[in-house]
Design an enzyme around this catalytic site. Structure first.
Site, mmCIF file in Angstrom:
data_model
loop_
_atom_site.group_PDB
_atom_site.id
_atom_site.type_symbol
_atom_site.label_atom_id
_atom_site.label_comp_id
_atom_site.label_asym_id
_atom_site.label_seq_id
_atom_site.Cartn_x
_atom_site.Cartn_y
_atom_site.Cartn_z
ATOM 1 N N TRP A 1 0.830 -1.206 0.000
ATOM 2 C CA TRP A 1 0.000 0.000 0.000
ATOM 3 C C TRP A 1 0.865 1.257 0.000
ATOM 4 O O TRP A 1 0.506 2.272 -0.576
ATOM 5 C CB TRP A 1 -0.912 -0.009 1.233
ATOM 6 C CG TRP A 1 -1.825 1.170 1.288
ATOM 7 C CD1 TRP A 1 -3.039 1.299 0.672
ATOM 8 C CD2 TRP A 1 -1.606 2.409 1.979
ATOM 9 N NE1 TRP A 1 -3.591 2.524 0.941
ATOM 10 C CE2 TRP A 1 -2.727 3.232 1.742
ATOM 11 C CE3 TRP A 1 -0.576 2.894 2.782
ATOM 12 C CZ2 TRP A 1 -2.853 4.510 2.274
ATOM 13 C CZ3 TRP A 1 -0.698 4.177 3.302
ATOM 14 C CH2 TRP A 1 -1.819 4.967 3.057
ATOM 15 N N HIS A 2 2.031 1.177 0.635
ATOM 16 C CA HIS A 2 2.867 2.368 0.760
ATOM 17 C C HIS A 2 3.594 2.761 -0.516
ATOM 18 O O HIS A 2 4.175 3.839 -0.582
ATOM 19 C CB HIS A 2 3.879 2.198 1.898
ATOM 20 C CG HIS A 2 3.253 2.361 3.231
ATOM 21 N ND1 HIS A 2 2.606 1.326 3.876
ATOM 22 C CD2 HIS A 2 3.114 3.444 4.038
ATOM 23 C CE1 HIS A 2 2.125 1.767 5.023
ATOM 24 N NE2 HIS A 2 2.412 3.042 5.148
ATOM 25 N N GLY A 3 3.579 1.899 -1.498
ATOM 26 C CA GLY A 3 4.217 2.304 -2.738
ATOM 27 C C GLY A 3 4.458 1.125 -3.642
ATOM 28 O O GLY A 3 4.567 -0.018 -3.187
#
Lengths: 516, 471
Positions: free
Chosen positions: B316-318
């Protein structure tokens, strides 16, 4: 008895709480009003006050307000530009920048500040080093300035009217000059020159570049043959003499670099030992404290070194020149670092005008079209622009005709360090041709032969002589082939060159002169 | 647009407040809020407004569909449709580049790699959309009857760009009807300014040095440089992200919304488990309630569930391998802690837990920072003092020294010291004669000072990176 005391305390506490709540409600209202007034007032000021278009502090034109069209709104470009414009042209911008610098000083202990990357100290491969020192590398547009001004580039900047040439180019020059070194580490704190605050740019250096530089100059000598003397002078910068001891290990020795270049010739190039001459006068004001250039006094000692090599005696710097000054000069090192100590230590910019007679002609680098005569010193400069005074900065090809009769004509290949040096030559040569390595778009060897030049001088600072993009310029001029122009253009070039040699004096008509 | 921007703070916000409070009733206020939110979102990337609108229309109808078929089996179709579409949007706009590059690498193909400019906030609003549909399905919230009500939930500019991930059930009542209390408006302002200060004065300053120290070629210049770089980056992340959440929560309060807290002094935790209860709370609880528990939670194949959850958290963070690594790193830590480490830590003195957590988190952020594996490796070995890296170097020392006070303040502010000071002030104000005036004045001057310094710093065009673009 006990019980009532307890109750009394509780009641007291309750009363205090009540009073507090009441007061707190007042506080909250005051706070809301205060906050809203602040953002509304600031908002109004930002919306209504005049916005600056140029920043004197940074010496650049600020972002322009974009025009709103459906197209650029949808692409998002308008928003980007507008946001940039809004913060870039904020009213009282320069004051706010000063405040910000002052705030930054409070963030910690006042300790040596490095700006930018510290160049890797000299290696033998050269590759990792030269990337740190692009002499002409990052122009604001991101393109190589070498390419921009070359003749084959049809989209080159349109000619400004002659009368504006110099002021226009001054600004460009300023930006370029800063860009020249912007990737180097700059040390500001605890650097002192002549008893005052100063900045110093750390030197990287690369043997590979130095070798290439020396070999190319040797190629010139080989191509020009015995009739033309080829001199090479690599001059040290202020880092060499004024960098405090504790930073020495971040900066390579310029002396070593210069010695390496001088020992790498493959032909009979005459080295000029400017280093010894300059290093003997480090207690004099020979470098600018707030700028990456030397002062004209420093350039004088380089000239003295040249005189020694060609068997002349230079005039005396303190008595044989007209000495003039400009106050309040704060140069490129400040523009790049925004360091407040530099801003608060402006220098007196001193320049030396030769007393002998001479005429200065300017030509377009691209077309060699004559721009008429002009002054050698553009003395109406001020502030951060002072170094742009010589030759009206770098942007025009310059020829100076003196009234001497030595039979010697010199052609100088230089970058901006050369500008302060050129004026001294009027006491040594009949004609002086000045070519900026970064802009000249002709075959230099043919040009030298055509002009009947007797002496060629390569004059570069130690950074430049170790920088591939500048050396590319030297190579470009060497290998430049007329063949890439069509025949009509070649004819044009030859005609211009002919005009220059034979009728230089007659081009001086009033309509065409470079005005101050 | 971002919050840490002069145009936003001094033009957009005042004009918005005027319009918002000129509107008398909640429905009118909602319209104002929607208009400003869409303008806010379209500033810079107007095209992606369509995506937001599409997502909102689609899930509005999903919500209606589920409500109409309540207690029928069909209702689950709404959830499936919503999850499929929202996750597909994420997959296409955020991960397609990474996916295609991966496939190309695996099968040695050369498919063209799509190069989308990732729509801002997409990771946040697609998740919010999912919470809505699932909450309605679970009967935890009533389906929104009015489309505008739903659009408001999804597009509210406070949390659109960088969270917190507000669940529909948390604000559904306030969307219909809310009032702004003076006390809350005042607290909201304070929160907004504190958040701004965290972002502009602390996070940006820490980030500028961290980037210099970690932006090395080849190797960090010393052991000190590597450690300091990663520690400063840790500080930057916390202040950046929590500052942004503070601003969102503050502006929410100013408009009558009560958003959940997103950070609770994460760096004072004593285990990774605790850390994730304190760091980006709205994301952690989203994954807990909408992924971990539906997968079976503790009841069946817990290890697998944890692995999936932490893989997704990382992803989700990248769209980059290092984020997945980072997620799995925490997954492993949490599993180890669950198995035995928590018990061990409890029996040891407190500081051991703190030390363990800080070091674990710092290494985590190191993985998080470097998208380039070889540079990550170089930093890692420098941190361990391998390859003959020098212990310290003058340049790093000078950089750290010149921001020493600020770094110390930042470290201090990771603990609840501000809260302690403010409680102390409260006591003085209440119990000392004349204390109230002094405390109030100090508080106001401090907050206005923070606002002023932030303004100066922003107008000077200092470092102002926006970390959430990747999320």
């Amino acid at each position: 008895m006990k019980k009532s005391k307890k109750r009394l305390l509780a009641e007291k506490e309750q009363a205090a709480e009540k009073v507090y709540q009441k007061r707190h409600a007042v506080y909250q209202r005051v706070w809301i009003v205060m906050f809203l007034s602040v953002i509304f007032f600031t908002g109004l000021c930002l919306a209504l006050l005049n916005r600056p278009t140029v920043s004197e502090r940074e010496n650049r034109t600020l972002t322009e307000k974009p025009e709103l069209t459906a197209e650029n709104y949808i692409s998002g470009e308008f928003a980007d530009q507008y946001t940039k414009y809004f913060s870039d042209t904020i009213p009282f911008r320069d004051t706010l920048l000063n405040l910000s610098s002052a705030f930054n000083k409070l963030k910690g202990i006042d300790s040596p500040t490095f700006y930018g990357n510290v160049a890797v100290v000299a290696d033998d491969q050269g590759n990792s080093v030269e990337t740190n020192i692009p002499v002409t590398g990052t122009e604001p547009t991101g393109t190589d300035p070498l390419v921009i001004t070359r003749p084959e580039d049809d989209n080159a900047v349109t000619e400004p009217p002659v009368t504006e040439t110099v002021t226009e180019t001054e600004e460009e020059e300023e930006v370029k000059d800063i860009a020249e070194f912007s990737h180097n580490g700059i040390v500001v704190d605890s650097v002192k020159m002549y008893g005052d605050n100063a900045g110093v740019m750390l030197f990287g250096g690369s043997k590979t570049c130095g070798t290439r530089y020396a070999e190319l100059i040797s190629d010139y000598k080989t191509a020009l043959g015995d009739e033309v003397n080829v001199y090479n002078m690599v001059v040290p910068t202020s880092a060499e003499f004024y960098l405090p001891k504790k930073f020495r290990r971040f900066s390579a020795s310029e002396k070593d670099s210069i010695d390496h270049i001088y020992s790498s010739y493959t032909a009979d190039v005459i080295p000029i030992d400017a280093y010894s001459e300059i290093s003997a006068h480090t207690d004099e004001y020979i470098y600018l404290r707030t700028d990456h250039h030397w002062s004209q006094r420093g350039a004088y000692y380089a000239y003295a070194a040249l005189c020694k090599a060609i068997g002349q005696t230079p005039p005396d710097i303190d008595s044989d020149y007209e000495t003039l000054t400009k106050e309040g000069f704060v140069g490129s090192l400040y523009t790049y670092t925004n360091d407040i100590t530099l801003k608060n230590s402006p220098e007196i910019f001193t320049y030396y005008k030769p007393k002998s007679e001479y005429t200065t002609y300017y030509y377009d680098y691209k077309t060699l079209e004559s721009k008429g005569t002009g002054p050698l010193f553009y003395e109406n400069v001020s502030g951060g622009n002072c170094y742009g005074m010589f030759l009206g900065a770098d942007a025009l090809h310059t020829k100076i005709v003196t009234e001497l009769n030595t039979g010697r004509k010199i052609c100088v290949f230089k970058e901006s360090y050369g500008n302060a040096f050129i004026p001294f030559l009027v006491d040594s040569f009949d004609e002086i041709y000045v070519i900026d390595i970064r802009y000249f778009g002709r075959n230099a060897v043919e040009y030298i032969k055509e002009m009947g030049i007797t002496d060629v001088l390569f004059l570069n600072n130690a950074f430049a002589a170790n920088t591939n993009s500048l050396i590319d310029g030297i190579e470009y001029m060497y290998t430049y082939d007329y063949g890439t122009l069509d025949s009509e253009e070649v004819a044009e070039v030859r005609q211009y060159m002919a005009t220059m040699t034979t009728a230089a004096e007659t081009t001086d008509n009033a309509d065409n002169s470079v005005s101050q | 647009m971002v919050f840490s921007d002069i145009f936003f703070l001094f033009e957009f916000l005042p004009i918005f407040l005027v319009c918002y409070f000129a509107a008398s009733k909640t429905p009118a206020k909602n319209i104002v809020l929607i208009c400003f939110s869409l303008f806010f979102y379209s500033w810079g990337e107007p095209v992606w407004v369509c995506l937001l609108l599409f997502s909102s229309v689609f899930d509005y109808f999903n919500g209606r569909f589920i409500a109409e078929h309540k207690d029928e089996k069909k209702a689950v179709l709404g959830v499936i449709a919503s999850c499929t579409v929202n996750l597909s949007i994420l997959a296409v706009f955020k991960y397609s580049g990474m996916l295609v590059t991966g496939i190309n690498g695996l099968l040695s193909l050369s498919l063209p790699v799509p190069d989308f400019h990732m729509p801002i906030g997409i990771s946040f609003y697609t998740f919010q959309s999912i919470t809505y549909v699932v909450d309605v399905y679970r009967g935890q919230a009533r389906a929104q009857k009015k489309y505008l009500g739903y659009l408001l939930y999804l597009s509210m500019f406070f949390q659109l760009v960088a969270g917190p991930i507000v669940r529909y059930s948390a604000v559904s009542r306030e969307i219909e009807n809310r009032s702004v209390k003076i006390a809350e408006f005042s607290d909201g302002i304070t929160r907004l300014i504190m958040g701004l200060g965290k972002k502009v004065l602390l996070a940006n300053s820490m980030g500028a040095i961290a980037d210099e120290l970690l932006g090395f070629d080849g190797m960090p210049s010393s052991v000190l440089a590597a450690w300091a770089g990663v520690i400063l980056y840790s500080l930057q992340l916390y202040f950046d992200f929590s500052g942004y959440s503070d601003m969102a929560i503050g502006m929410g309060l100013m408009c009558g919304f009560h958003f959940p807290e997103n950070f609770n002094y994460p760096y004072i935790s004593r285990s990774a488990t605790e850390f994730w209860r304190r760091w980006h709370i709205s994301l952690g609880s989203f994954f807990r309630d909408y992924l971990y528990i539906p997968l079976g939670g503790n009841r069946r194949h817990q290890l697998l569930n944890l692995a999936i959850v932490w893989f997704c958290t990382g992803l989700w963070h990248g769209a980059s391998t290092n984020f997945i690594l980072w997620g799995l790193y925490f997954g492993v830590l949490l599993i180890i802690e669950k198995k035995f480490l928590l018990k061990v830590l409890e029996s040891l003195p407190k500081f051991v837990g703190h030390l363990y957590l800080i070091i674990a988190v710092i290494f985590g952020w190191m993985i998080f920072y470097f998208t380039d594996m070889s540079r990550m490796g170089a930093c890692f070995s420098a941190m361990l003092g391998k390859n003959g890296t020098e212990l310290t170097d003058l340049l790093t020392q000078s950089k750290l020294q010149s921001s020493l006070w600020l770094i110390m303040a930042a470290i201090l502010l990771c603990t609840p010291v501000y809260k302690a000071v403010s409680d102390f002030g409260h006591r003085i104000a209440k119990n000392t004669k004349g204390g109230f005036a002094v405390v109030s004045a100090v508080k106001m001057i401090f907050l206005l000072g923070v606002l002023f310094l932030s303004f100066v710093s922003l107008s000077a065009g200092n470092y102002n990176a926006f970390l959430y673009f990747r999320f």
